[in-house]
Design a protein around this motif. Structure first.
Motif, PDB file in Angstrom:
ATOM      1  N   THR A  60      -3.727   6.034  -7.230  1.00 37.48           N
ATOM      2  CA  THR A  60      -3.542   4.842  -8.061  1.00 37.48           C
ATOM      3  C   THR A  60      -2.448   3.950  -7.500  1.00 37.48           C
ATOM      4  OG1 THR A  60      -1.987   6.051  -9.480  1.00 37.48           O
ATOM      5  CG2 THR A  60      -4.303   6.005 -10.157  1.00 37.48           C
ATOM      6  N   ARG A  61      -1.663   4.475  -6.559  1.00 37.28           N
ATOM      7  CA  ARG A  61      -0.624   3.682  -5.917  1.00 37.28           C
ATOM      8  C   ARG A  61      -1.183   3.055  -4.646  1.00 37.28           C
ATOM      9  NH1 ARG A  61       4.956   7.283  -6.251  1.00 37.28           N
ATOM     10  NH2 ARG A  61       5.013   7.495  -8.531  1.00 37.28           N
ATOM     11  N   ALA A  62      -1.336   1.761  -4.672  1.00 38.75           N
ATOM     12  CA  ALA A  62      -1.928   1.079  -3.523  1.00 38.75           C
ATOM     13  C   ALA A  62      -1.008   1.189  -2.306  1.00 38.75           C
ATOM     14  CB  ALA A  62      -2.163  -0.397  -3.853  1.00 38.75           C
ATOM     15  N   HIS A  63      -1.562   1.582  -1.185  1.00 38.48           N
ATOM     16  CA  HIS A  63      -0.813   1.592   0.063  1.00 38.48           C
ATOM     17  C   HIS A  63      -1.691   0.962   1.125  1.00 38.48           C
ATOM     18  CE1 HIS A  63      -2.944   5.479  -0.232  1.00 38.48           C
ATOM     19  NE2 HIS A  63      -3.190   5.316   1.063  1.00 38.48           N
ATOM     20  N   PHE A  64      -1.135   0.021   1.863  1.00 35.68           N
ATOM     21  CA  PHE A  64      -1.946  -0.743   2.805  1.00 35.68           C
ATOM     22  C   PHE A  64      -1.899  -0.127   4.190  1.00 35.68           C
ATOM     23  CE2 PHE A  64      -2.545  -4.056   6.023  1.00 35.68           C
ATOM     24  CZ  PHE A  64      -3.835  -4.443   5.691  1.00 35.68           C
ATOM     25  N   SER A  65      -3.056   0.027   4.763  1.00 34.92           N
ATOM     26  CA  SER A  65      -3.219   0.457   6.141  1.00 34.92           C
ATOM     27  C   SER A  65      -4.403  -0.324   6.694  1.00 34.92           C
ATOM     28  CB  SER A  65      -3.499   1.961   6.219  1.00 34.92           C
ATOM     29  OG  SER A  65      -4.178   2.290   7.411  1.00 34.92           O
ATOM     30  N   PRO A  66      -4.223  -1.063   7.777  1.00 32.28           N
ATOM     31  CA  PRO A  66      -5.358  -1.828   8.323  1.00 32.28           C
ATOM     32  C   PRO A  66      -6.576  -0.963   8.614  1.00 32.28           C
ATOM     33  CG  PRO A  66      -3.308  -2.532   9.354  1.00 32.28           C
ATOM     34  CD  PRO A  66      -2.968  -1.327   8.515  1.00 32.28           C
ATOM     35  N   ALA A  67      -6.361   0.216   9.202  1.00 34.59           N
ATOM     36  CA  ALA A  67      -7.493   1.082   9.534  1.00 34.59           C
ATOM     37  C   ALA A  67      -8.154   1.624   8.270  1.00 34.59           C
ATOM     38  CB  ALA A  67      -7.022   2.237  10.418  1.00 34.59           C
ATOM     39  N   LEU A  68      -7.355   2.000   7.279  1.00 31.79           N
ATOM     40  CA  LEU A  68      -7.907   2.517   6.026  1.00 31.79           C
ATOM     41  C   LEU A  68      -8.654   1.423   5.273  1.00 31.79           C
ATOM     42  CD1 LEU A  68      -8.167   4.930   4.157  1.00 31.79           C
ATOM     43  CD2 LEU A  68      -5.966   4.304   3.129  1.00 31.79           C
ATOM     44  N   ALA A  69      -8.107   0.201   5.293  1.00 26.05           N
ATOM     45  CA  ALA A  69      -8.788  -0.915   4.637  1.00 26.05           C
ATOM     46  C   ALA A  69     -10.126  -1.206   5.313  1.00 26.05           C
ATOM     47  CB  ALA A  69      -7.894  -2.156   4.671  1.00 26.05           C
ATOM     48  N   ALA A  70     -10.156  -1.150   6.649  1.00 27.56           N
ATOM     49  CA  ALA A  70     -11.405  -1.383   7.378  1.00 27.56           C
ATOM     50  C   ALA A  70     -12.420  -0.294   7.075  1.00 27.56           C
ATOM     51  CB  ALA A  70     -11.126  -1.449   8.879  1.00 27.56           C
ATOM     52  N   ASP A  71     -11.947   0.958   6.958  1.00 30.12           N
ATOM     53  CA  ASP A  71     -12.828   2.078   6.622  1.00 30.12           C
ATOM     54  C   ASP A  71     -13.441   1.871   5.241  1.00 30.12           C
ATOM     55  OD1 ASP A  71     -13.601   5.097   7.096  1.00 30.12           O
ATOM     56  OD2 ASP A  71     -12.714   5.019   5.092  1.00 30.12           O
ATOM     57  N   SER A  72     -12.623   1.492   4.271  1.00 30.63           N
ATOM     58  CA  SER A  72     -13.127   1.263   2.910  1.00 30.63           C
ATOM     59  C   SER A  72     -14.081   0.078   2.861  1.00 30.63           C
ATOM     60  CB  SER A  72     -11.950   1.041   1.955  1.00 30.63           C
ATOM     61  OG  SER A  72     -11.109   2.174   1.914  1.00 30.63           O
ATOM     62  N   GLU A  73     -13.752  -0.988   3.583  1.00 30.69           N
ATOM     63  CA  GLU A  73     -14.623  -2.168   3.612  1.00 30.69           C
ATOM     64  C   GLU A  73     -15.999  -1.802   4.158  1.00 30.69           C
ATOM     65  OE1 GLU A  73     -15.560  -6.304   3.134  1.00 30.69           O
ATOM     66  OE2 GLU A  73     -13.930  -5.051   2.378  1.00 30.69           O
ATOM     67  N   SER A  74     -16.011  -0.980   5.203  1.00 34.31           N
ATOM     68  CA  SER A  74     -17.276  -0.544   5.784  1.00 34.31           C
ATOM     69  C   SER A  74     -18.081   0.274   4.777  1.00 34.31           C
ATOM     70  CB  SER A  74     -17.010   0.291   7.042  1.00 34.31           C
ATOM     71  OG  SER A  74     -18.202   0.802   7.584  1.00 34.31           O
TER      72      SER A  74
END
Length: 277
Positions: free
Chosen positions: A154-168
């Motif tokens: 529930t605690r948002a943490h930003f990671s470019p690679a993780l964000a790209a994985d989720s977007e995919s």
């Protein structure tokens, strides 16, 4: 009475050292800052590293950190350990990576890049989620330590690679006309399942590491070495289920079976709501 001393970098008053050499800096950050300042003022022909030390780059440091974490877990990772493995001084690492936390963040990015995202759209939503699940499953097998850094939270943490994985992964629902809240609900259920089973795998890896096991992990212990819970007697239902489902323990097969059930549940919910899938 001894004379008070001040940090040579920031001027903050230092506490008196009860033993050993007098302190010159109030923190490692000040010490590193002073060291960088001295290097800037040093003659241009002074080598940054000793002749025997390797040429350090962020990529080499990150890869060395991943090697430590893969072999021994994140608890074994430290800037000193990575420096030792690279044949360099700890302070040399701080000229490239500011802290252990920054190093781990870079390690996550690099490790996720080791398992590339698909370069073609999925055939349908189910195919998209299946390949996302097995990509993550492969990632957790390659780098078990990464799971603790990418868990659904529930605690948002930003990671470019993780964000790209989720977007995919979310792109699997393209064309279904889902409301964003529904897409999130499905993805939460899906990701929680994948990471939940991965926790079982990772905990086994860590338990074997702590036990000092050097044998390759193929299955759990033979029946005669198992817990009494596997035997018939006081727990007949539990015992029979464990003997049938975990003899030997095939986590890959269990993962595939459970994933199919989760996707069947999403399919049933889509059909109930009249969404063509």
């Amino acid at each position: 009475m001894s004379e008070q001393s001040a940090c040579a970098s920031c001027g903050k008053t230092l506490e008196h050292a009860e033993r050993g050499r007098p302190r010159r800096y109030c923190s490692r950050a000040c010490q590193a800052r002073a060291y960088r300042g001295r290097r800037t003022e040093a003659p241009a022909d002074v080598l940054e590293e000793s002749d025997s030390a390797p040429h350090l780059t962020v990529e080499r440091i990150v890869r060395a950190g991943i090697d430590v974490a893969d072999a021994e877990g994140l608890d074994a990772l430290s800037m000193r350990r990575v420096a030792t493995d690279l044949g360099a001084s700890t302070m040399a690492l701080y000229r490239h990576v500011a802290s252990k936390d920054d190093l781990v963040a870079l390690m996550v990015e690099a490790a996720m890049a080791d398992v590339p995202l698909p370069d073609a759209p999925p055939r349908n939503w189910r195919h998209g989620l299946e390949r996302a699940a097995y990509r993550d499953w492969e990632l957790y097998h390659r780098h078990p330590w990464i799971l603790s850094r990418v868990l659904v939270t529930t605690r948002a943490h930003f990671s470019p690679a993780l964000a790209a994985d989720s977007e995919s992964s979310f792109s699997s629902f393209d064309g279904l006309g889902l409301e964003p809240a529904d897409a999130f609900r499905y993805m939460f259920m899906f990701a929680s399942y994948v990471q939940g089973v991965a926790l079982t795998y990772v905990s086994d890896v860590e338990a074997e590491r702590q036990a000092g096991s050097t044998t390759q992990r193929t299955a759990h212990a033979p029946d005669e070495e198992r817990s009494p819970l596997f035997e018939s007697g006081a727990y007949p239902r539990l015992g029979s289920a464990m003997r049938a489902g975990a003899a030997p323990w095939d986590l890959d097969a269990l993962f595939a079976s459970g994933l199919a059930g989760v996707l069947d549940g999403i399919a049933a919910d889509l059909a109930r709501r009249g969404i063509e899938a």
